[in-house]
Scaffold this motif. Structure first.
Motif, PDB file in Angstrom:
ATOM      1  N   LEU A  65       3.902  11.154  -1.415  1.00 33.44           N
ATOM      2  CA  LEU A  65       2.868  10.443  -1.980  1.00 33.44           C
ATOM      3  C   LEU A  65       1.649  10.497  -0.937  1.00 33.44           C
ATOM      4  N   ASP A  66       2.260  10.333   0.414  1.00 25.35           N
ATOM      5  CA  ASP A  66       1.175  10.334   1.395  1.00 25.35           C
ATOM      6  C   ASP A  66       0.426  11.512   1.629  1.00 25.35           C
ATOM      7  N   LYS A  67       1.268  12.751   1.336  1.00 29.56           N
ATOM      8  CA  LYS A  67       0.593  14.115   1.157  1.00 29.56           C
ATOM      9  C   LYS A  67      -0.554  14.137   0.182  1.00 29.56           C
ATOM     10  N   LYS A 119       5.191  -5.328  12.186  1.00 30.08           N
ATOM     11  CA  LYS A 119       4.455  -4.430  13.034  1.00 30.08           C
ATOM     12  C   LYS A 119       3.751  -3.418  12.126  1.00 30.08           C
ATOM     13  N   GLU A 120       2.721  -3.328  12.011  1.00 30.97           N
ATOM     14  CA  GLU A 120       1.976  -2.418  10.928  1.00 30.97           C
ATOM     15  C   GLU A 120       1.911  -0.902  11.638  1.00 30.97           C
ATOM     16  N   GLY A 121       1.789   0.152  10.805  1.00 26.96           N
ATOM     17  CA  GLY A 121       1.754   1.362  11.284  1.00 26.96           C
ATOM     18  C   GLY A 121       2.995   2.078  11.153  1.00 26.96           C
ATOM     19  N   SER A 177       9.033   1.672   1.774  1.00 16.34           N
ATOM     20  CA  SER A 177       9.490   1.491   3.071  1.00 16.34           C
ATOM     21  C   SER A 177       9.572   0.012   3.622  1.00 16.34           C
ATOM     22  N   LEU A 178       8.625  -0.527   3.390  1.00 15.66           N
ATOM     23  CA  LEU A 178       8.750  -2.020   3.609  1.00 15.66           C
ATOM     24  C   LEU A 178       9.556  -2.754   2.932  1.00 15.66           C
ATOM     25  N   THR A 179       9.579  -2.803   1.493  1.00 15.12           N
ATOM     26  CA  THR A 179      10.242  -3.349   0.669  1.00 15.12           C
ATOM     27  C   THR A 179      11.875  -3.158   0.906  1.00 15.12           C
ATOM     28  N   GLY A 232       0.888  -1.199  -0.059  1.00 16.00           N
ATOM     29  CA  GLY A 232      -0.086   0.164   0.194  1.00 16.00           C
ATOM     30  C   GLY A 232       0.809   1.151   0.106  1.00 16.00           C
ATOM     31  N   ASN A 233       0.506   2.256   0.714  1.00  9.13           N
ATOM     32  CA  ASN A 233       1.176   3.503   0.663  1.00  9.13           C
ATOM     33  C   ASN A 233       2.651   3.325   1.340  1.00  9.13           C
ATOM     34  N   LYS A 234       2.864   2.337   2.041  1.00 10.94           N
ATOM     35  CA  LYS A 234       4.134   2.074   2.789  1.00 10.94           C
ATOM     36  C   LYS A 234       5.121   0.963   1.648  1.00 10.94           C
TER      37      LYS A 234
END
Length: 411
Positions: free
Chosen positions: A327-329, A409-411, A292-294, A287-289
């Motif tokens: 992108l979040d913004k 850990k999500e978030g 950073s997750l990858t 998703g939006n993350k």
């Protein structure tokens, strides 16, 4: 046109992509991220995104009753998608067509916005070519001598399958994300035939006809019974489900799995997958993350195993993380112009919104024509058993490179 976009479960990338519909001033768009609280206003078009469960049926029926057309947008909604790999652990992720009657379907991971516009307008969908037709690599379909989980990126002309590197392009249509353009084999997000996983398994199995398979004598003296031991085929393809049925498990005809669940669907999707496949999977469902997750997954492995990373690679990764914040913004402000601009910049580096160009040690294809690609070109890496941790991510890799456990850990 009055359009309501409903996000159900899982990754919100397709939901986010529909923000582009706001570029047309004739569209009246409402985004609904909590369908269970929707009051049931009439609408011309309802677009469903995210994976679905049988418990969503009541809300989906309400949407259908109040909509002139219902469109399933993206693989999670049409076929189960990447999250449906958790069905191996007892989940019941279900395509929309099995929950309500006669939805219109747009396959793809990511769903393609131009196809959505076409169906919204009531027009016939554009006839797409097969992926092999638009691929620059060429196949001979000759028998293979071996199968490889990783390859060096020196040959840009030979079909991945001819190189013994599984690519599901044989059963796929062309798509916008075009992973193959970034030295990443297709995993079949846009199938062109029924039961694509079974068909691709049969085709690739035929190509492997010359590869040694362990057999044993039966009581009748024959030698066509498979032995209970590893052989060249099983060592090369230890994750049949994740590679052949990545997007289509609920429509495959295979029974629901009985592997114990971790209790978290995201972790169940990753468990059993291959270390070299993790970046693409996280790019699909983060998703939006996703970025950073990858990068957390990749960098934890690189650091522990002393995989050298160039300054150029670090520079591009830093740019991507900055773009993720922007992108979040754009999403928070529901700004379609900003969203289009930022996703365009992400694509320049990561290849597509599935991040197909990002890999261990660098990138799979050249980002800027002025670059010296050798500065950040990725290479085959060694599979090393161990536990890897980076902030909110921790995972365990077994000696065969299979993910045995993962904590996110999500978030």
């Amino acid at each position: 046109m009055d359009v309501k976009i409903f996000q159900f479960n899982g990754c919100n990338k397709c939901f986010n992509e529909t923000l582009l519909l706001k570029l047309d001033p004739d569209n009246k768009i409402q985004f609904i991220s909590e369908p269970q609280n929707w009051k049931g206003e009439k609408t011309e078009v309802a677009v469903i995104t995210g994976y679905l469960l049988p418990s969503d049926k009541e809300n989906l029926e309400k949407i259908k009753t109040n909509s002139e057309r219902v469109i399933a947008y993206g693989n999670c909604t049409t076929m189960g998608g990447i999250f449906a790999l958790a069905n191996q652990h007892g989940y019941e992720i279900t395509p929309l067509k099995d929950l309500i009657d006669n939805p219109l379907n747009i396959n793809g991971c990511l769903g393609e916005i131009e196809e959505l516009k076409t169906l919204m307008a009531g027009d016939e969908p554009t006839k797409l070519k097969t992926l092999c037709e638009v691929c620059v690599r060429r196949a001979t379909c000759e028998y293979l001598d071996s199968v490889h989980r990783q390859i060096e990126l020196d040959d840009s002309e030979t079909c991945f399958n001819d190189l013994g590197f599984l690519c599901n392009g044989f059963i796929a249509k062309e798509c916008k994300e075009r992973c193959i353009n970034y030295n990443t084999p297709c995993r079949g997000c846009k199938p062109m035939i029924e039961r694509p996983g079974i068909r691709m398994l049969g085709m690739f199995g035929t190509l492997m006809g010359n590869i040694e398979v362990a057999t044993e004598h039966s009581e009748m003296g024959a030698t066509d019974k498979l032995a209970d031991e590893e052989d060249d085929v099983t060592r090369s393809l230890p994750d049949i489900l994740g590679n052949f049925f990545r997007f289509t498990l609920p429509i495959s005809g295979l029974p629901k799995g009985r592997i114990s669940s971790s209790g978290k669907i995201l972790e169940d999707v990753f468990t059993g997958r291959l270390i070299e496949e993790l970046p693409l999977i996280s790019g699909l469902l983060g998703g939006n993350k996703s970025i950073s997750l990858t990068l957390k997954i990749i960098e934890s492995y690189e650091k522990a195993n002393q995989i050298e990373v160039s300054e150029k690679t670090k520079k591009y990764r830093k740019e991507l993380l900055g773009l993720e914040i922007e992108l979040d913004k754009a999403l928070e402000n529901e700004d379609p112009k900003q969203y289009k601009e930022i996703t365009g910049e992400i694509r320049k580096i990561a290849g597509n919104m599935n991040l197909s160009n990002i890999f261990f040690g660098g990138f799979k294809s050249q980002i800027d024509e002025k670059d010296n690609f050798d500065e950040y070109k990725t290479h085959i890496f060694n599979v090393v058993e161990g536990t890897y941790k980076n902030g909110s991510i921790e995972y365990i890799v077994d000696p065969n490179g299979i993910i045995k456990e993962i904590k996110i850990k999500e978030g």
